[in-house]
Scaffold this motif. Structure first.
Motif: not given
Length: 180
Positions: A67-75, A77-87, A96-101
């Motif tokens: 979550f703290l990795h994602y927090l600075p990137l939250a603004h 928007g679509s540049k960041v891909m988020k995916q949650i899989d449940w184990k 969390i992956r940055v899709k655009e530079p």
């Protein structure tokens, strides 16, 4: 934009080597922190009750870290891909992956924010509740071991030019620079 450097984690390190480095880092961190903490808190005794809270803390560090990795990137928007899989139906595995530079410094902030925030919080908690210093030492060591891939990644990015951009791919990431 030109690719300045490509870092392929799979090729350079591999998951087994990263796991080994993380495990060794956890062990060394625990040893190096536990001895001073045990010495510093000699007048008080360590309590072993509330072990279930330690286990819950170990389980919550990973989602909080992501979550703290994602927090600075939250603004962004679509540049960041988020995916949650449940184990096991209840434990989240977060990708969390940055899709655009994005800029080098924003990427570094997102990379190192969990390391500094969680580690500092656990150190403060260690001094606030000295009777549970050994529990917090375990949590700090676990979190620093969890942060080893971030530190390795950050080391590569810190040597990049100031105006560089970072983009992630399946194997690692690319450091891009603008043509001048």
């Amino acid at each position: 934009m030109n690719c300045w450097k490509t870092i392929n984690f799979t090729k350079q390190y591999g998951s087994q080597r990263l796991l080994f480095l993380s495990s060794i880092t956890m062990l060394i961190t625990f040893i190096l922190l536990y001895v001073p903490i045990a010495y510093f808190f000699v007048p008080t005794s360590f309590y072993d009750n509330h072990f279930i809270i330690l286990l819950c803390g170990l389980g919550l560090i990973y989602p909080l870290h992501k979550f703290l990795h994602y927090l600075p990137l939250a603004h962004t928007g679509s540049k960041v891909m988020k995916q949650i899989d449940w184990k096991f139906g209840f434990y989240p595995i977060i990708n969390i992956r940055v899709k655009e530079p994005i800029g080098k410094y924003l990427f570094l902030l997102a990379l190192f924010l969990p390391f500094f925030v969680i580690t500092a919080s656990l150190i403060i908690a260690c001094f606030s509740l000295p009777n549970y210093g050994h529990y917090f030492t375990i949590l700090i060591a676990f979190h620093i071991g969890l942060s080893v891939p971030d530190i390795i990644c950050g080391k590569s990015i810190l040597s990049a030019p100031k105006q560089a951009y970072i983009e992630e791919n399946d194997e690692g990431f690319e450091i891009l620079v603008c043509k001048s």
